[in-house]
Design a protein around this motif. Sequence first.
Motif, mmCIF file in Angstrom:
data_model
loop_
_atom_site.group_PDB
_atom_site.id
_atom_site.type_symbol
_atom_site.label_atom_id
_atom_site.label_comp_id
_atom_site.label_asym_id
_atom_site.label_seq_id
_atom_site.Cartn_x
_atom_site.Cartn_y
_atom_site.Cartn_z
ATOM 1 N N MET A 117 0.827 -1.195 0.000
ATOM 2 C CA MET A 117 0.000 0.000 0.000
ATOM 3 C C MET A 117 0.865 1.250 0.000
ATOM 4 N N GLU A 118 1.953 1.220 0.727
ATOM 5 C CA GLU A 118 2.829 2.387 0.800
ATOM 6 C C GLU A 118 3.308 2.808 -0.576
ATOM 7 N N GLU A 119 3.765 1.844 -1.358
ATOM 8 C CA GLU A 119 4.266 2.185 -2.688
ATOM 9 C C GLU A 119 3.121 2.578 -3.620
ATOM 10 N N THR A 120 1.988 1.925 -3.489
ATOM 11 C CA THR A 120 0.821 2.280 -4.302
ATOM 12 C C THR A 120 0.435 3.740 -4.086
ATOM 13 N N LEU A 121 0.365 4.160 -2.835
ATOM 14 C CA LEU A 121 -0.004 5.542 -2.532
ATOM 15 C C LEU A 121 1.060 6.519 -3.030
ATOM 16 N N GLN A 122 2.320 6.135 -2.926
ATOM 17 C CA GLN A 122 3.392 7.015 -3.366
ATOM 18 C C GLN A 122 3.379 7.199 -4.879
ATOM 19 N N ILE A 123 3.234 6.094 -5.617
ATOM 20 C CA ILE A 123 3.221 6.186 -7.078
ATOM 21 C C ILE A 123 1.990 6.949 -7.550
ATOM 22 N N ALA A 124 0.841 6.715 -6.904
ATOM 23 C CA ALA A 124 -0.376 7.436 -7.267
ATOM 24 C C ALA A 124 -0.183 8.939 -7.084
ATOM 25 N N LYS A 125 0.485 9.320 -6.018
ATOM 26 C CA LYS A 125 0.754 10.735 -5.752
ATOM 27 C C LYS A 125 1.636 11.320 -6.850
ATOM 28 N N TRP A 126 2.710 10.638 -7.175
ATOM 29 C CA TRP A 126 3.623 11.148 -8.193
ATOM 30 C C TRP A 126 2.949 11.253 -9.561
ATOM 31 N N ALA A 127 2.160 10.221 -9.918
ATOM 32 C CA ALA A 127 1.492 10.222 -11.221
ATOM 33 C C ALA A 127 0.437 11.320 -11.305
ATOM 34 N N ALA A 128 -0.175 11.634 -10.181
ATOM 35 C CA ALA A 128 -1.161 12.725 -10.149
ATOM 36 C C ALA A 128 -0.482 14.080 -10.236
ATOM 37 N N GLU A 129 0.611 14.236 -9.514
ATOM 38 C CA GLU A 129 1.239 15.546 -9.329
ATOM 39 C C GLU A 129 1.786 16.176 -10.608
ATOM 40 N N VAL A 130 1.981 15.398 -11.648
ATOM 41 C CA VAL A 130 2.526 15.991 -12.868
ATOM 42 C C VAL A 130 1.577 17.044 -13.449
ATOM 43 N N THR A 131 0.297 16.936 -13.114
ATOM 44 C CA THR A 131 -0.680 17.957 -13.502
ATOM 45 C C THR A 131 -1.508 18.402 -12.299
ATOM 46 N N HIS A 132 -2.035 17.433 -11.550
ATOM 47 C CA HIS A 132 -2.989 17.690 -10.467
ATOM 48 C C HIS A 132 -2.261 17.694 -9.120
ATOM 49 N N ASN A 133 -1.540 18.770 -8.854
ATOM 50 C CA ASN A 133 -0.765 18.837 -7.610
ATOM 51 C C ASN A 133 -1.513 19.526 -6.478
ATOM 52 N N HIS A 134 -2.777 19.799 -6.660
ATOM 53 C CA HIS A 134 -3.621 20.271 -5.557
ATOM 54 C C HIS A 134 -3.886 19.089 -4.608
ATOM 55 N N PRO A 135 -3.961 19.310 -3.298
ATOM 56 C CA PRO A 135 -4.183 18.207 -2.352
ATOM 57 C C PRO A 135 -5.401 17.348 -2.685
ATOM 58 N N GLU A 136 -6.474 17.957 -3.187
ATOM 59 C CA GLU A 136 -7.664 17.171 -3.520
ATOM 60 C C GLU A 136 -7.443 16.313 -4.762
ATOM 61 N N GLY A 137 -6.655 16.812 -5.709
ATOM 62 C CA GLY A 137 -6.332 16.016 -6.881
ATOM 63 C C GLY A 137 -5.487 14.809 -6.527
ATOM 64 N N ILE A 138 -4.535 15.013 -5.625
ATOM 65 C CA ILE A 138 -3.686 13.912 -5.156
ATOM 66 C C ILE A 138 -4.515 12.914 -4.365
ATOM 67 N N GLY A 140 -7.705 12.235 -4.497
ATOM 68 C CA GLY A 140 -8.597 11.452 -5.349
ATOM 69 C C GLY A 140 -7.887 10.313 -6.048
ATOM 70 N N ALA A 141 -6.682 10.594 -6.543
ATOM 71 C CA ALA A 141 -5.895 9.549 -7.207
ATOM 72 C C ALA A 141 -5.485 8.465 -6.216
ATOM 73 N N GLN A 142 -5.045 8.868 -5.049
ATOM 74 C CA GLN A 142 -4.613 7.894 -4.048
ATOM 75 C C GLN A 142 -5.773 7.026 -3.564
ATOM 76 N N ALA A 143 -6.924 7.633 -3.344
ATOM 77 C CA ALA A 143 -8.081 6.865 -2.869
ATOM 78 C C ALA A 143 -8.511 5.829 -3.894
ATOM 79 N N THR A 144 -8.464 6.196 -5.166
ATOM 80 C CA THR A 144 -8.825 5.259 -6.230
ATOM 81 C C THR A 144 -7.835 4.104 -6.297
ATOM 82 N N ALA A 145 -6.553 4.423 -6.309
ATOM 83 C CA ALA A 145 -5.525 3.378 -6.374
ATOM 84 C C ALA A 145 -5.574 2.486 -5.142
ATOM 85 N N ALA A 146 -5.789 3.075 -3.973
ATOM 86 C CA ALA A 146 -5.857 2.288 -2.736
ATOM 87 C C ALA A 146 -7.043 1.337 -2.753
ATOM 88 N N SER A 147 -8.177 1.801 -3.254
ATOM 89 C CA SER A 147 -9.360 0.935 -3.332
ATOM 90 C C SER A 147 -9.088 -0.273 -4.218
#
Length: 270
Positions: A117-138, A140-147
């Motif tokens: 889970m740790e790596e999943t959340l980290q990669i989701a954050k990085w993949a989101a941040e290239v465009t969506h670096n707002h906390p809510e954008g990050i 949303g990506a992490q919650a989806t990947a974690a699910s």
Amino acid sequence: MYGALLGDIIGSVYEFDRSPKQKEFPLFSANSTFTDDSVMTIAVADALMKADVHPTEEEVKSLVIRSMKRWGRAYPDAGYGGGFYRWLFTNTTDPYNSWGNGSAMRTSPVGWLYKTMEETLQIAKWAAEVTHNHPEGIKGAQATAASIFLARNGSSKETIRDFITKTFGYDLSRTCDEIRPTYRHVESCQKTVPEAIIAFLEGNDFEDVIRNGVSLGGDSDTLTCIAGGIAEAFFGVPDSLKEECRKRIAAEMLAVVKKFEQQVLNNSFE
């Protein structure tokens, strides 16, 4: 990845508040097609399959940026939002602080590729941040990947609900019947991701989740893309629906899907 693509394709004709607001509707029509959700999901999958097993932040972001720009420019009319379109067709690589649901709709591959889970959340954050670096954008990506991570590893719906609620603060206590009457088209993570997860939590099988998602209305292709990605990890996808998906995506997209399926299969036996 079939779940996310099918959610996008099936939801595409009901976007912009064209939902029937009920669960009985044709799954496919002549106009059911992939949109930017599918193109960017493919782009992220294509990028991450080229990365090291335990990639660095720099590697993930570089690969995702290049891949999204390449795939997006190959399909310029897929329906991108204004901010993302400008990012896509300029030379900039800077994020633009978006909280839009685009970060979540493209992140399903992350939920499948990593062992913790740790790596999943980290990669989701990085993949989101290239465009969506707002906390809510990050988020949303992490919650989806974690699910997806939890679902593919055999967690119950209650475990998934509890983890997402406690970790991300989303209100998952509502029902589809409570959401449906007043829910309208909105493109933020904070008003799309929780609803997509609830559509999954109430579903009895893959198709039922998709019908839940479309019945809510709103940004139907994206909401159902997110819900479908989670549903695939929990229920699997019927072969008949996979075949419909294969008919409706480009050959080069299908090649990435097949490669991704094989990589996920190989990872499961390591």
